[in-house]
Design a protein around this motif. Structure first.
Motif, PDB file in Angstrom:
ATOM      1  N   ARG A  26      17.179   3.981   6.327  1.00  9.51           N
ATOM      2  CA  ARG A  26      18.052   3.800   5.167  1.00  9.51           C
ATOM      3  C   ARG A  26      19.315   3.014   5.528  1.00  9.51           C
ATOM      4  NH1 ARG A  26      15.917   6.259   1.011  1.00  9.51           N
ATOM      5  NH2 ARG A  26      14.656   8.148   1.237  1.00  9.51           N
ATOM      6  N   SER A  27      19.797   3.182   6.749  1.00  9.65           N
ATOM      7  CA  SER A  27      20.977   2.417   7.161  1.00  9.65           C
ATOM      8  C   SER A  27      20.663   0.931   7.290  1.00  9.65           C
ATOM      9  CB  SER A  27      21.509   2.943   8.491  1.00  9.65           C
ATOM     10  OG  SER A  27      20.602   2.678   9.546  1.00  9.65           O
ATOM     11  N   VAL A  72      14.791   0.367  -0.045  1.00  7.38           N
ATOM     12  CA  VAL A  72      13.643  -0.534  -0.145  1.00  7.38           C
ATOM     13  C   VAL A  72      12.392   0.185   0.375  1.00  7.38           C
ATOM     14  CG1 VAL A  72      12.628  -2.699   0.645  1.00  7.38           C
ATOM     15  CG2 VAL A  72      15.076  -2.571   0.117  1.00  7.38           C
ATOM     16  N   GLN A  73      11.360   0.279  -0.467  1.00 10.87           N
ATOM     17  CA  GLN A  73      10.156   1.030  -0.122  1.00 10.87           C
ATOM     18  C   GLN A  73       9.058   0.170   0.510  1.00 10.87           C
ATOM     19  OE1 GLN A  73       9.632   4.647  -1.069  1.00 10.87           O
ATOM     20  NE2 GLN A  73      11.833   4.352  -0.929  1.00 10.87           N
ATOM     21  N   THR A  74       9.209  -1.122   0.458  1.00 12.80           N
ATOM     22  CA  THR A  74       8.117  -2.019   0.828  1.00 12.80           C
ATOM     23  C   THR A  74       7.586  -1.780   2.229  1.00 12.80           C
ATOM     24  OG1 THR A  74       9.119  -3.683  -0.609  1.00 12.80           O
ATOM     25  CG2 THR A  74       7.401  -4.434   0.914  1.00 12.80           C
ATOM     26  N   LEU A  93       7.269  13.339   6.890  1.00 12.26           N
ATOM     27  CA  LEU A  93       7.758  11.962   6.888  1.00 12.26           C
ATOM     28  C   LEU A  93       7.676  11.358   5.491  1.00 12.26           C
ATOM     29  CD1 LEU A  93       8.821   9.718   8.732  1.00 12.26           C
ATOM     30  CD2 LEU A  93       6.466   9.062   9.194  1.00 12.26           C
ATOM     31  N   ALA A  94       6.667  11.769   4.728  1.00 14.64           N
ATOM     32  CA  ALA A  94       6.487  11.224   3.384  1.00 14.64           C
ATOM     33  C   ALA A  94       7.543  11.726   2.403  1.00 14.64           C
ATOM     34  CB  ALA A  94       5.090  11.584   2.866  1.00 14.64           C
ATOM     35  N   LEU A  95       7.930  12.992   2.512  1.00 13.86           N
ATOM     36  CA  LEU A  95       8.832  13.587   1.522  1.00 13.86           C
ATOM     37  C   LEU A  95      10.174  12.860   1.391  1.00 13.86           C
ATOM     38  CD1 LEU A  95       8.184  17.404   2.058  1.00 13.86           C
ATOM     39  CD2 LEU A  95       7.511  16.004   0.101  1.00 13.86           C
ATOM     40  N   GLY A 148       2.677   4.860  -1.127  1.00 13.60           N
ATOM     41  CA  GLY A 148       2.260   4.247  -2.382  1.00 13.60           C
ATOM     42  C   GLY A 148       3.056   3.009  -2.754  1.00 13.60           C
ATOM     43  N   PRO A 149       4.410   3.083  -2.845  1.00 14.29           N
ATOM     44  CA  PRO A 149       5.191   1.913  -3.239  1.00 14.29           C
ATOM     45  C   PRO A 149       5.246   0.836  -2.146  1.00 14.29           C
ATOM     46  CG  PRO A 149       6.394   3.953  -3.611  1.00 14.29           C
ATOM     47  CD  PRO A 149       5.229   4.278  -2.741  1.00 14.29           C
ATOM     48  N   SER A 150       4.781   1.121  -0.933  1.00 13.46           N
ATOM     49  CA  SER A 150       4.827   0.135   0.142  1.00 13.46           C
ATOM     50  C   SER A 150       3.695  -0.865  -0.022  1.00 13.46           C
ATOM     51  CB  SER A 150       4.704   0.833   1.494  1.00 13.46           C
ATOM     52  OG  SER A 150       3.387   1.301   1.688  1.00 13.46           O
ATOM     53  N   LEU A 151       3.684  -1.884   0.832  1.00 10.69           N
ATOM     54  CA  LEU A 151       2.616  -2.874   0.793  1.00 10.69           C
ATOM     55  C   LEU A 151       1.247  -2.236   1.014  1.00 10.69           C
ATOM     56  CD1 LEU A 151       4.201  -5.853   2.782  1.00 10.69           C
ATOM     57  CD2 LEU A 151       3.865  -5.656   0.321  1.00 10.69           C
TER      58      LEU A 151
END
Length: 375
Positions: A330-331, A336-338, A33-35, A42-45
């Motif tokens: 993504r759709s 956005v990584q947050t 799921l991370a890949l 990391g880039p998320s809240l």
């Protein structure tokens, strides 16, 4: 060898072993799921509140988890042979191969049918991505347990298919292992297993790191981890430590795994690149402890033990949900990584539910028995 005692695994599930297996499959799912999200935690809240080392330990130890699985598999398969047949040299080939086929093939056939349908429909993540790959090649290599070799020759396969590499290593090992048990004297067999187990890192070093795919997925290093599991089972059949010794073994095994999962960079630099050795040794020590002194079920860990009992179903089918989730995210939100961390628990829940349904369906169709300690 001494006459085998009826193992408690034969009467009920071993919660400790199931939790270890559950941890391994959890790490695999989270890794996959991370890949796609490129360091999603990391880039998320969430990354603002938790240390990066902890996030990396959670997100990127799927490869090490596969070697935990290899060790587990070698342990449980060997223990079952000893329990049923009395000794490796008396393994019943027909029963052994029939049991492996009954466990592996029905769900593998269903997974391959779904993968092929999505590949024909050219769904991203499931369709061949280069001219060197084809649906016939993917299917043929999966059915002949040469998927890792095919991937080594053609490059990274579509993400939906990629999990099949470790199954190929495991099943090729189990084609030859019982034959060697019958043909070789016991001391010669154990000597070969020891050489294979100790050769894990040198066998990886034979493949240049520039050949990235084959360096990760070659047959012999994975078989070396299986050999660690076999040797651990042979030791467990002869020696059952008391409660105090089992506790020490368990703590030592957990320490090995925590060291590798949390500080792999330090182990690699300062402990002679012994990461995978520590994974196999740590898993082996925990298996010895759990086998000798099966732990009682603990509140709050039932879900992890259940994931362990569903590990094969989760292994084969989790990528359908992972890739579907990535596409949906993504759709809706683009790159956005947050908020990527919010998908983790729903994905795990969906994977769990799907695996449970698959197990129930297979049992109702008579394709799978409710075995207490499946490998």
């Amino acid at each position: 060898m001494t006459t085998p005692r009826p193992d408690r695994l034969s009467a009920t599930r071993n919660v400790g072993i199931d939790c270890l297996r559950g941890l391994a499959i959890l790490l695999v799912i989270v890794h996959h799921l991370a890949l796609p999200f490129r360091l999603p935690l990391g880039p998320s809240l969430l990354g603002e509140w938790l240390p990066k080392r902890l996030l990396d330990a959670i997100s990127f130890n799927g490869y090490e988890a596969v070697f935990i699985f290899f060790t587990l598999s070698g342990f449980l398969i060997t223990l079952r042979i000893v329990e049923r047949d009395g000794d490796l040299q008396r393994v019943n080939l027909r029963r052994f191969y029939r049991a492996r086929a009954r466990r592996i093939l029905p769900l593998l056939g269903l997974a391959l049918a779904l993968l092929s349908l999505l590949a024909v429909c050219k769904v991203p993540g499931f369709a061949p991505e280069t001219e060197r790959q084809s649906l016939a090649g993917l299917l043929g290599s999966a059915l002949t347990f040469t998927f890792n070799w095919y991937e080594g020759r053609t490059g990274w396969e579509p993400a939906g298919w990629d999990v099949l590499w470790s199954l190929s290593i495991e099943e090729v090992f189990y084609v030859g292992f019982p034959l060697l048990c019958l043909w070789l004297p016991r001391r010669v067999l154990i000597g070969m297993l020891l050489l294979l187990a100790l050769g894990l890192q040198p066998l990886r070093a034979l493949v240049p790191m520039s050949d990235e795919v084959w360096w990760e997925k070659a047959y012999l290093p994975g078989m070396a981890a299986l050999a660690w599991g076999v040797l651990t089972a042979l030791l467990a059949a002869r020696w059952r430590p008391g409660a105090g010794a089992a506790r020490i073994l368990g703590l030592a095994g957990a320490g090995c795994l925590v060291l590798v999962l949390g500080w792999s960079d330090i182990v690699y630099r300062h402990l002679f690149k012994a990461n995978l050795y520590l994974v196999c040794i740590g898993a082996g020590l925990l298996l010895l402890a759990f086998h000798a002194q099966p732990p009682a079920p603990r509140r709050g860990l039932g879900w992890l033990a259940r994931m362990g009992s569903l590990s094969y179903e989760l292994y084969l089918f989790h990528m359908f949900i992972v890739l579907g989730t990535e596409s949906l995210y993504r759709s809706l939100l683009g790159d956005v990584q947050t908020w990527t961390f919010v998908v983790y628990l729903p994905v795990l829940g969906c994977c769990y539910a799907l695996a449970h349904l698959l197990e129930r369906g297979a049992m109702r169709l008579g394709l799978q028995r409710s075995a207490p300690a499946r490998a």
